[in-house]
Design a protein around this motif. Structure first.
Motif, PDB file in Angstrom:
ATOM      1  N   UNK A   1     -50.800  79.719  46.470  1.00  0.00           N
ATOM      2  CA  UNK A   1     -51.929  80.650  46.627  1.00  0.00           C
ATOM      3  C   UNK A   1     -52.072  81.088  48.080  1.00  0.00           C
ATOM      4  N   UNK A   2     -51.956  80.161  49.000  1.00  0.00           N
ATOM      5  CA  UNK A   2     -52.093  80.482  50.416  1.00  0.00           C
ATOM      6  C   UNK A   2     -50.992  81.430  50.867  1.00  0.00           C
ATOM      7  N   UNK A   3     -49.760  81.149  50.474  1.00  0.00           N
ATOM      8  CA  UNK A   3     -48.631  82.002  50.881  1.00  0.00           C
ATOM      9  C   UNK A   3     -48.732  83.386  50.260  1.00  0.00           C
ATOM     10  N   UNK A   4     -49.107  83.436  48.979  1.00  0.00           N
ATOM     11  CA  UNK A   4     -49.211  84.713  48.286  1.00  0.00           C
ATOM     12  C   UNK A   4     -50.318  85.573  48.893  1.00  0.00           C
ATOM     13  N   UNK A   5     -51.459  84.975  49.143  1.00  0.00           N
ATOM     14  CA  UNK A   5     -52.590  85.709  49.728  1.00  0.00           C
ATOM     15  C   UNK A   5     -52.242  86.234  51.117  1.00  0.00           C
ATOM     16  N   UNK A   6     -51.591  85.395  51.931  1.00  0.00           N
ATOM     17  CA  UNK A   6     -51.222  85.807  53.285  1.00  0.00           C
ATOM     18  C   UNK A   6     -50.253  86.979  53.260  1.00  0.00           C
ATOM     19  N   UNK A   7     -49.406  87.024  52.260  1.00  0.00           N
ATOM     20  CA  UNK A   7     -48.427  88.099  52.170  1.00  0.00           C
ATOM     21  C   UNK A   7     -49.048  89.417  51.720  1.00  0.00           C
ATOM     22  N   UNK A   8     -49.802  89.398  50.642  1.00  0.00           N
ATOM     23  CA  UNK A   8     -50.284  90.659  50.065  1.00  0.00           C
ATOM     24  C   UNK A   8     -51.410  91.281  50.884  1.00  0.00           C
ATOM     25  N   UNK A   9     -52.140  90.488  51.669  1.00  0.00           N
ATOM     26  CA  UNK A   9     -53.234  91.046  52.460  1.00  0.00           C
ATOM     27  C   UNK A   9     -52.800  91.446  53.874  1.00  0.00           C
ATOM     28  N   UNK A  10     -51.577  91.216  54.236  1.00  0.00           N
ATOM     29  CA  UNK A  10     -51.100  91.509  55.585  1.00  0.00           C
ATOM     30  C   UNK A  10     -51.052  93.026  55.815  1.00  0.00           C
ATOM     31  N   UNK A  11     -51.800  93.494  56.824  1.00  0.00           N
ATOM     32  CA  UNK A  11     -51.885  94.934  57.100  1.00  0.00           C
ATOM     33  C   UNK A  11     -50.937  95.364  58.214  1.00  0.00           C
ATOM     34  N   UNK A  12     -50.174  94.402  58.802  1.00  0.00           N
ATOM     35  CA  UNK A  12     -49.351  94.719  59.962  1.00  0.00           C
ATOM     36  C   UNK A  12     -47.864  94.879  59.639  1.00  0.00           C
ATOM     37  N   UNK A  13     -47.413  94.325  58.537  1.00  0.00           N
ATOM     38  CA  UNK A  13     -45.981  94.349  58.244  1.00  0.00           C
ATOM     39  C   UNK A  13     -45.567  95.686  57.647  1.00  0.00           C
ATOM     40  N   UNK A  14     -44.276  95.971  57.731  1.00  0.00           N
ATOM     41  CA  UNK A  14     -43.708  97.186  57.171  1.00  0.00           C
ATOM     42  C   UNK A  14     -43.351  96.949  55.699  1.00  0.00           C
ATOM     43  N   UNK A  15     -43.219  98.019  54.913  1.00  0.00           N
ATOM     44  CA  UNK A  15     -42.874  97.859  53.495  1.00  0.00           C
ATOM     45  C   UNK A  15     -41.589  97.059  53.276  1.00  0.00           C
ATOM     46  N   UNK A  16     -40.573  97.274  54.135  1.00  0.00           N
ATOM     47  CA  UNK A  16     -39.318  96.546  53.955  1.00  0.00           C
ATOM     48  C   UNK A  16     -39.507  95.049  54.163  1.00  0.00           C
ATOM     49  N   UNK A  17     -40.322  94.697  55.138  1.00  0.00           N
ATOM     50  CA  UNK A  17     -40.609  93.283  55.400  1.00  0.00           C
ATOM     51  C   UNK A  17     -41.339  92.664  54.213  1.00  0.00           C
ATOM     52  N   UNK A  18     -42.297  93.419  53.666  1.00  0.00           N
ATOM     53  CA  UNK A  18     -43.023  92.901  52.507  1.00  0.00           C
ATOM     54  C   UNK A  18     -42.071  92.629  51.340  1.00  0.00           C
ATOM     55  N   UNK A  19     -41.189  93.560  51.051  1.00  0.00           N
ATOM     56  CA  UNK A  19     -40.299  93.406  49.903  1.00  0.00           C
ATOM     57  C   UNK A  19     -39.391  92.190  50.058  1.00  0.00           C
ATOM     58  N   UNK A  20     -38.874  91.971  51.252  1.00  0.00           N
ATOM     59  CA  UNK A  20     -38.004  90.814  51.455  1.00  0.00           C
ATOM     60  C   UNK A  20     -38.788  89.515  51.338  1.00  0.00           C
ATOM     61  N   UNK A  21     -39.988  89.477  51.900  1.00  0.00           N
ATOM     62  CA  UNK A  21     -40.801  88.259  51.822  1.00  0.00           C
ATOM     63  C   UNK A  21     -41.259  87.995  50.397  1.00  0.00           C
ATOM     64  N   UNK A  22     -41.538  89.035  49.646  1.00  0.00           N
ATOM     65  CA  UNK A  22     -41.938  88.859  48.233  1.00  0.00           C
ATOM     66  C   UNK A  22     -40.814  88.179  47.442  1.00  0.00           C
ATOM     67  N   UNK A  23     -39.605  88.655  47.639  1.00  0.00           N
ATOM     68  CA  UNK A  23     -38.479  88.090  46.894  1.00  0.00           C
ATOM     69  C   UNK A  23     -38.247  86.639  47.285  1.00  0.00           C
ATOM     70  N   UNK A  24     -38.365  86.345  48.577  1.00  0.00           N
ATOM     71  CA  UNK A  24     -38.211  84.957  49.009  1.00  0.00           C
ATOM     72  C   UNK A  24     -39.284  84.059  48.396  1.00  0.00           C
ATOM     73  N   UNK A  25     -40.512  84.585  48.353  1.00  0.00           N
ATOM     74  CA  UNK A  25     -41.619  83.806  47.793  1.00  0.00           C
ATOM     75  C   UNK A  25     -41.416  83.546  46.305  1.00  0.00           C
ATOM     76  N   UNK A  26     -40.962  84.544  45.572  1.00  0.00           N
ATOM     77  CA  UNK A  26     -40.735  84.383  44.143  1.00  0.00           C
ATOM     78  C   UNK A  26     -39.623  83.354  43.870  1.00  0.00           C
ATOM     79  N   UNK A  27     -38.540  83.406  44.712  1.00  0.00           N
ATOM     80  CA  UNK A  27     -37.457  82.445  44.517  1.00  0.00           C
ATOM     81  C   UNK A  27     -37.882  81.032  44.892  1.00  0.00           C
ATOM     82  N   UNK A  28     -38.688  80.932  45.946  1.00  0.00           N
ATOM     83  CA  UNK A  28     -39.126  79.616  46.399  1.00  0.00           C
ATOM     84  C   UNK A  28     -39.918  78.888  45.319  1.00  0.00           C
TER      85      UNK A  28
END
Length: 815
Positions: free
Chosen positions: A450-477
């Motif tokens: 929950x903490x990792x997911x919330x930190x990722x989706x609410x982040x207003x500073x990252x670029x779309x490409x960064x979000x997509x890569x972090x999302x995939x890593x989070x899902x695999x983890x």
């Protein structure tokens, strides 16, 4: 005693125009002259006026304002208490079976046989005053007429006149041997007290008293009991207005009566009872009846005709109201200045028909939620939402930059169809709320997902490409890449992830529909599920009035407040002079001043954020990598630090958005009136002024007893003049409908109904008692269960050692 009724005239009739039938259907049973809709009271106390051989107590035979007349001239033994009763003497009369009560009133109020009055109305008023002093109620009764239909004779009788009806106990049993009779209470006692008036001749209105019977066969009301009489319980215009005005703030009749008692200093100072308040409220509902939808449409059309730039649209299906939308000039001005980002969400239980209330919300220059239009829908279909959004666009003309809604598919289709040029964003709160239903409670408790997911989706500073890569890593983890819900959310990521809105101006103003949820909650405080539509609109007007008053108060505070700076800076002083009070406070919080690269650390000296500020001095162009200006329309703290270090004392004009300025709203707007009481006539204005003048005088004269006595004497003179005016200008006592029309803000009650209210509506999710429980409800219920530690897996879960899947899997491998 002569007969109470004279049917000698050829033109005799019973005058029932002054009252309604009582619950026991006896035409003489109600106080027609001092009527009230007392259906809730049932029958009043019984009158045992002819009980022979009954031993009554002294208190039963005494009345503070009557003589007791004993029907035996000889051999009557009276107790001392009977003869010494206050304001009463015992007068004997022949017969000896029943008791009669003879009122004792001042001689000036006693009617005299053969006394002449200038008009029949004056004579009746005289008898009413006498009855009030004596302690009994009266009603108009038999009337006889001349050949030209003008009144010849008029009888005014005691309100307890009339015989108790002999009711059959079983209509199917001719011998009446079926059910036993029930004990019943009646107000009538067949009292013979009355007065008879007769006009002198056809050519004059003058009349005289030709018969007067003053004895009653029932105890009379004492001075303390008179406040329970129907005359004392009559609702004044002030009472009726208080009931209607209270309802605009969602205060019912019973609570309104409690408030009135508190305001008047006690229930003894309030004439009407709570039941009278409820009856009047019910009477308003009865007058509206099935004309509710027609009245609302007529009222809104009246506003459209009378108010400049007022928009009202409605739609009917088979003469049934299906949808409506309205927006006044203030709504349109608000949208013009602050309509770049809007939100709307449906709310329920605001009216008795189940129509869905949909307010449109924006954010003003004080960062407060404001209403920019509203609608009512009879269903949540795509067609209904399309019609509503089309009506909104027709009123406001331009498209918003960003529209925020929940994930309702009907709203999604309607917004995409009507606002093709606007960006559509989904509410992140609704999405995050579903998270606990998509993964198990054990998983959320025992991992940091929950903490990792919330930190990722609410982040207003990252670029779309960064979000997509972090999302995939989070899902695999966490091994969630095959979960359908996460796949759907990733597919729709451009509709809710902040990284995809980075370049969109003012996208940071709203990320959730919490603004709309808050506005819905605000409106729900002023309405209830039993409201008629006309009541709902009055509640809406009251709520909007409160919202706009708060906005005007903020304008006043901003205009009259001087912001004190903790650090002397021309730049900050300029910000305070330009922006509203709320925003000057937010830009004041500057904690790090460097020129090009600015880093911000947390309390543990760890790097929190690193920003790059670019400044072009000749043109005073500045931008920051945090994109705060793009998100909110206000320069960030890092840009302020750079401008300060470069000795720039004023904010560059191109970075001061009009929507945040102090003068965004013209001051004349607050002087305009767009809501309730739009048909205020001169009479209503004068009534309001009279009430205000009296309150003002009392507020100031209460400090001086001499002035207060002088004021009271003047009011007595005015009261006497009012009584004389009432005597000479008799009108029907039943003017409730006319007053109700004025209070509801309508012109008239229509005779013809072309628009009918909808039948009871079943909205989405209303369900039944046997409805299926959703996954999120199951998850919430499971999360509330008390957990314990499993000794097999050493985790706090909802299973034990025996049912632990980890233990069972381990044992199966070793077997």
């Amino acid at each position: 005693m002569s007969d109470c009724f004279d049917y000698s005239s050829d033109d005799t009739e019973d005058d029932d125009q002054y009252g309604e039938e009582d619950v026991n259907c006896n035409e003489y049973d109600d106080d027609d002259f001092y009527k009230s809709d007392d259906q809730f009271d049932g029958r009043n106390q019984i009158s045992d006026y002819a009980s022979e051989g009954t031993n009554r107590t002294d208190s039963e035979e005494e009345s503070f304002n009557s003589n007791v007349v004993q029907e035996s001239l000889v051999g009557t033994n009276r107790t001392d208490s009977e003869e010494e009763s206050f304001n009463s003497n015992v007068v004997d009369s022949p017969g000896g079976k029943t008791k009669l009560w003879k009122p004792i009133v001042p001689k000036d109020f006693m009617p005299d046989v053969d006394a002449i009055y200038q008009s029949l109305e004056e004579a009746v008023e005289m008898y009413k005053l006498y009855a009030d002093k004596a302690g009994f109620g009266v009603r108009l009764n038999t009337v006889t007429r001349f050949g030209d239909k003008t009144i010849k004779k008029r009888y005014v009788v005691c309100n307890k006149m009339g015989k108790i009806p002999n009711r059959s106990t079983d209509t199917l049993d001719p011998e009446g041997s079926g059910r036993n009779k029930r004990n019943s209470n009646f107000k009538i006692t067949n009292c013979k007290a009355l007065i008879k008036f007769e006009r002198l001749h056809m050519q004059t209105n003058a009349c005289k008293i030709y018969e007067f019977e003053e004895n009653h066969n029932h105890p009379l009301e004492t001075k303390e009991e008179r406040r329970y009489s129907k005359r004392a319980r009559r609702l004044s215009y002030k009472d009726k207005e208080f009931i209607v005005r209270s309802s605009t703030s969602n205060i019912g009749a019973t609570k309104a009566h409690k408030l009135q008692a508190s305001l008047q200093g006690g229930y003894e100072n309030v004439g009407p009872e709570a039941i009278d308040y409820k009856n009047f409220r019910r009477k308003v509902g009865n007058i509206i009846g099935d004309k509710d939808a027609q009245l609302v449409v007529d009222k809104m059309n009246m506003r459209k005709d009378e108010f400049h730039n007022y928009t009202f649209e409605y739609k009917c299906v088979d003469s049934v109201l299906n949808a409506m939308f309205w927006a006044d000039e203030t709504d349109k001005l608000y949208y013009k200045e602050f309509g770049d980002v809007i939100s709307f969400d449906a709310t329920f239980r605001t009216n008795k028909y189940g129509m869905i209330f949909v307010p449109f919300t924006a954010i003003d220059n004080h960062k407060r939620s404001i209403n920019i239009g509203a609608g009512l829908l009879s269903n949540e279909s795509i067609e209904s939402y399309r019609w509503l959004i089309e009506a909104f666009l027709k009123a406001h003309v331009k498209h918003p930059q960003l529209v925020l809604t929940d994930q309702d598919p009907t709203i999604l289709h309607a917004v995409e169809a009507i606002f093709p040029n606007s960006n559509h964003r989904l509410c992140m709160w609704h999405i995050m709320k579903k998270l606990q239903a998509k993964v198990s409670a054990d998983f959320l408790k025992n991992t940091d997902f929950r903490k990792c997911f919330t930190k990722l989706v609410w982040n207003v500073y990252i670029e779309p490409e960064v979000f997509e890569s972090r999302w995939k890593l989070l899902m695999r983890k966490f091994k969630l890449q095959d979960k359908r819900w996460f796949k759907d959310m990733y597919r729709d990521r451009k509709l809710w992830i902040p990284a995809y809105f980075k370049d969109m101006p003012l996208h940071g103003l709203m990320k959730t529909t919490s603004r709309s949820e808050s506005v819905n909650s605000f409106f729900n405080k002023y309405s209830n599920s039993g409201n008629l539509l006309i009541y709902f609109m009055m509640n809406y007007d009251t709520a909007i009035g409160k919202q706009r008053n708060a906005q005007q108060k903020l304008e006043h505070d901003t205009k009259n407040a001087k912001h004190e700076m903790t650090l002397l800076s021309g730049l900050l002083e300029h910000a305070a002079a330009v922006y509203t009070k709320k925003n000057s406070m937010s830009v004041e919080k500057i904690d790090g001043w460097q020129v090009i690269m600015i880093t911000q650390t947390d309390k543990s000296k760890q790097l929190k954020i690193k920003c790059k500020v670019e400044l072009k001095l000749p043109e005073k162009e500045v931008k920051c990598s945090c994109n705060h200006f793009i998100r909110t329309g206000i320069l960030c703290r890092y840009i302020f630090a750079v401008l300060k270090n470069n000795h720039i004392e004023e904010i560059p004009e191109q970075y001061i958005l009009r929507r945040w300025r102090r003068d965004a709203i013209s001051s004349h707007l607050f002087a305009m009136k767009h809501v309730a009481m739009e048909i205020e006539d001169d009479t209503f204005k004068l009534l309001t002024e009279a009430y205000n003048n009296i309150e003002y005088c009392l507020d100031h004269f209460k400090r001086s007893k001499e002035k207060l006595l002088e004021f009271v004497e003047k009011t007595r003179t005015l009261k006497q003049a009012a009584m004389e005016f009432a005597n000479s200008n008799q009108t029907s006592s039943d003017n409730d409908e006319e007053e109700i029309i004025r209070m509801l803000g309508i012109r008239s009650i229509p005779d013809e109904i072309n628009i009918h209210p909808p039948a009871s509506i079943r909205t989405k999710g209303s369900g039944t008692k046997k409805r299926m429980v959703s996954a999120i409800e199951k998850a919430v219920a499971a999360a509330k269960k008390k957990t314990r530690m499993c000794t097999a897996c050493n985790q706090y879960v909802n299973h034990n050692w025996r049912t632990c899947k980890v233990r069972l899997a381990r044992e199966s491998k070793t077997a």
